[in-house]
Design an enzyme around this catalytic site. Structure first.
Site: not given
Length: 697
Positions: A434, A630
């Site tokens: 991330e 997600e």
């Protein structure tokens, strides 16, 4: 600071105040009340010549009669000794209950709050058996006709501050899913219905003792109670509550809606550290089943620590070649994640994949290649942004190492790009893949809902900070904040993040601008090279959402992670501009949601995952950046799927916008169980815009 919501009463002592009396105690109180009335009557007959004891009893009775009467019934006066005995019994009962709850959380996969009691256990088991349990305890069969009670015991109405949720986006809630009123909004509750499959042997979040249960009823005009969890209203008639609810709640029909591709994330351990497929036969069997229900494709992590493990620019792609061939034979699409981080140090990681050995060796002699906190602790989860342009990796910079890896992948698997098998490349830009600083590492003692710490104390980032301070003309600003607390601090405990704190002062704004810009620049540099390596292929970037303390002014966890997003600033606009520049897709996951399998009460930390998600989503759509999502936790129930569907295809969006794609987290034996798989197939059809025959309502 939001007003504190009154606690939902669970103890036996408090039950008396809600009108739920214990029979034995009622009998004793009734006898006492009759004796007091007799004494009072005798005193009236004797013309007021009462004894001292009779006068005391009369005075006691008068005090009893003058006590205010609560909505649930008359309030009884009980001796202090009896109350102490009741509290002792309650503590003993809770000690037993705690052991039961621990077993149910770990082995039964129930989402029970930390301070749950036996009522919550009974309610959870009743719902599992198909019963409806209302917040006031009223219970009836979910599909029975004529057996629903018309009224129940009176429950005091409690007002709470509703979350900021667009009304048209509230998803339907199944009656079977209604639980104790712990969450402040429908969205908070629906999110918590996503049951987790992975349960850590020793979870740091189970030890929290600060979780409190709160009520989420909303009082409407005329005294009617409107509960967003129930989808109906509770009318007060003659001091009794009549619950008017449909026996079935309507599900939205997604037939004819836009097609949203659905991908399934493959397990972490499908390849070993030697880059070999662990169980190719079992994988083929599972992928064939996914193909049979028209799953669009699969997502796989391509680990830097496996492929380039032993020496610089020595790549071993053997296991991935075999995997991609299997996927192509089954005619599935493929999304690949360039994973330049360590696996195994985060919640939910069930395998350990370190960084390449040669990187670890460099880190031994030069630990400043890793992120460093104020105390000097190093985090080897990924490389610091400070070495992006420093030739400290055997003659290469970090971005050159990333580029060489991506270019080797593109050359090795050119045929899969040419035939369209690989539809997207997700570029890992930080911890967990991330784009953020590793501001809340569990290995360094962070626990929810701590604010985390700034990660800018390696020599390379400090050099960048000194340069920025000198350019600004304030060389003494070349330091990190000294009053920002520690990993587990709360905003109001620090001088930097508290309301009116230094974060909004001249130095604070300078530091946070620099800190966030370094993160944006890191993403910009790596994406520039990724676009060059994967020319013509869709590129995605994963962004992490940190929703705790979102309802405070500073948004401390976001600031520590590199998102300069206090309440008076849109901190995500710069990231969307950078993504738009490179034509990248935003893959967003609210990582705070992973706390839900630990029975975390978001309201305790003034969290708002729904508000944060909508801010990021709208920022992306305003910048015309495609948005993919997600799920943060494994999902196997209809309520969770309905929640995802409502977000993927907003019903009242004037521009008809929807998710670019959706990634299901992740392929597992639990998903392949027949009941769970049938529910997933139903969800898949609705994401594809197909009709289903068993809509509720």
């Amino acid at each position: 600071m939001a007003a504190e919501i009154p606690k939902f009463i669970t103890s036996e002592d408090d039950d008396d105040e809600m009108g739920m009396d214990v029979k034995e105690e009622d009998d004793e109180d009734d006898d006492d009340r009759e004796k007091n009335i007799e004494n009072s009557a005798m005193e009236g007959v004797d013309g007021g010549t009462a004894s001292a004891s009779g006068s005391n009893r009369f005075h006691h009775q008068q005090q009893y009669q003058e006590q205010p009467t609560p909505p649930g019934g008359s309030r009884r006066c009980r001796p202090q000794e009896e109350k102490e005995r009741t509290k002792l019994r309650e503590r003993q009962r809770r000690a037993i209950t705690a052991k039961i709850l621990a077993g149910l959380r770990r082995h039964g996969n129930y989402n029970l709050r930390v301070r749950a009691d036996i009522n919550d256990v009974i309610a959870a088991l009743a719902r599992e058996a198909g019963w409806v349990v209302l917040p006031d305890g009223t219970t009836f069969p979910s599909r029975s006709q004529g057996s629903r009670p018309a009224s129940g015991p009176t429950t005091p109405a409690v007002q709470s501050t509703p979350s900021v949720i667009p009304a048209q986006q509230t998803p339907p809630v199944s009656l079977r899913s209604i639980s104790s009123p712990t969450f402040q909004s429908t969205i908070d509750y629906n999110a918590c219905q996503l049951k987790s499959v992975f349960v850590s042997n020793s979870s740091p979040y189970d030890e929290s003792s600060s979780i409190r249960t709160q009520s989420s009823s909303l009082v409407g005009d005329g005294g009617d109670i409107h509960d967003p969890l129930l989808g109906g209203s509770i009318d007060s008639i003659d001091k009794q509550q009549i619950v008017e609810m449909p026996t079935k709640l309507q599900e939205r029909d997604f037939a004819g809606t836009p097609y949203v591709p659905v991908y399934v994330l493959l397990p972490l351990g499908i390849l070993n550290l030697n880059c070999e497929l662990v169980d190719p036969e079992g994988l083929i069997k599972q992928l064939r089943i996914l193909k049979s229900i028209n799953v669009d494709g699969v997502v796989v992590d391509c680990w830097w620590g496996i492929v380039e493990a032993r020496a610089p620019q020595e790549y071993n792609w053997n296991g991935y070649k075999r995997l991609f061939q299997i996927v192509r034979e089954l005619k599935l699409n493929l999304q690949v994640v360039m994973s330049f981080h360590e696996c195994g140090s985060n919640i939910g990681d069930d395998v350990c994949i370190p960084l390449p050995q040669w990187i670890v060796e460099i880190g031994v002699s030069n630990p400043d290649i890793f992120f460093t906190d104020r105390s000097g602790r190093r985090n080897p989860e990924c490389l610091s942004w400070g070495v992006d342009k420093e030739r400290v990796l055997r003659g290469r910079t970090a971005v050159e190492v990333y580029f060489d890896f991506m270019r080797s992948f593109r050359v090795e698997f050119g045929e899969f790009f040419e035939d369209g098998l690989i539809s997207m490349i997700a570029v890992g830009l930080g911890p967990c893949g991330e784009l953020r600083y590793p501001s809340h590492p569990v290995k360094h003692g962070w626990r929810y809902p701590g604010i985390g710490e700034f990660q800018c104390y390696d020599q390379y980032l400090l050099k960048s900070l000194r340069k920025a301070a000198e350019t600004r003309g304030h060389a003494f600003w070349a330091r990190g904040p000294d009053n920002a607390g520690s990993y587990n601090s709360q905003p109001h405990e620090t001088g930097f993040f508290c309301d009116g704190g230094d974060y909004d002062g001249y130095y604070g704004r300078f530091f946070l601008n620099w800190y966030s810009q370094v993160l944006v620049d890191h993403g910009d540099q790596v994406l520039s090279l990724a676009k060059l390596a994967f020319d013509g292929t869709c590129i995605a970037v994963k962004l992490s959402g940190l929703p705790w303390w979102y309802k405070t002014a500073s948004h401390a966890p976001e600031l520590a992670a590199g998102f300069y997003n206090p309440s008076n600033r849109n901190g995500y606009a710069a990231f969307m501009t950078m993504l738009k520049k490179h034509g990248a897709v935003l893959s967003f996951s609210c990582s705070g949601m992973s706390m839900l399998n630990q029975a975390v009460d978001f309201s305790e930390a003034l969290a708002d995952p729904e508000g944060l998600t909508w801010q990021v989503l709208n920022a992306a759509w305003d910048a015309a950046v495609p948005f993919t999502n997600e799920n943060a936790l494994p999902c196997h129930d209809r309520e969770g799927y309905n929640y995802i569907l409502e977000k993927a295809k907003p019903i009242n969006d004037p521009d008809g916008r929807h998710f670019f794609s959706f990634t299901y987290f992740r392929l597992s034996p639990v998903l392949m169980d027949r009941p769970n798989f049938l529910e997933f197939e139903r969800f898949l059809k609705r994401m594809h815009g197909e009709a289903v025959l068993d809509l509720q309502g």
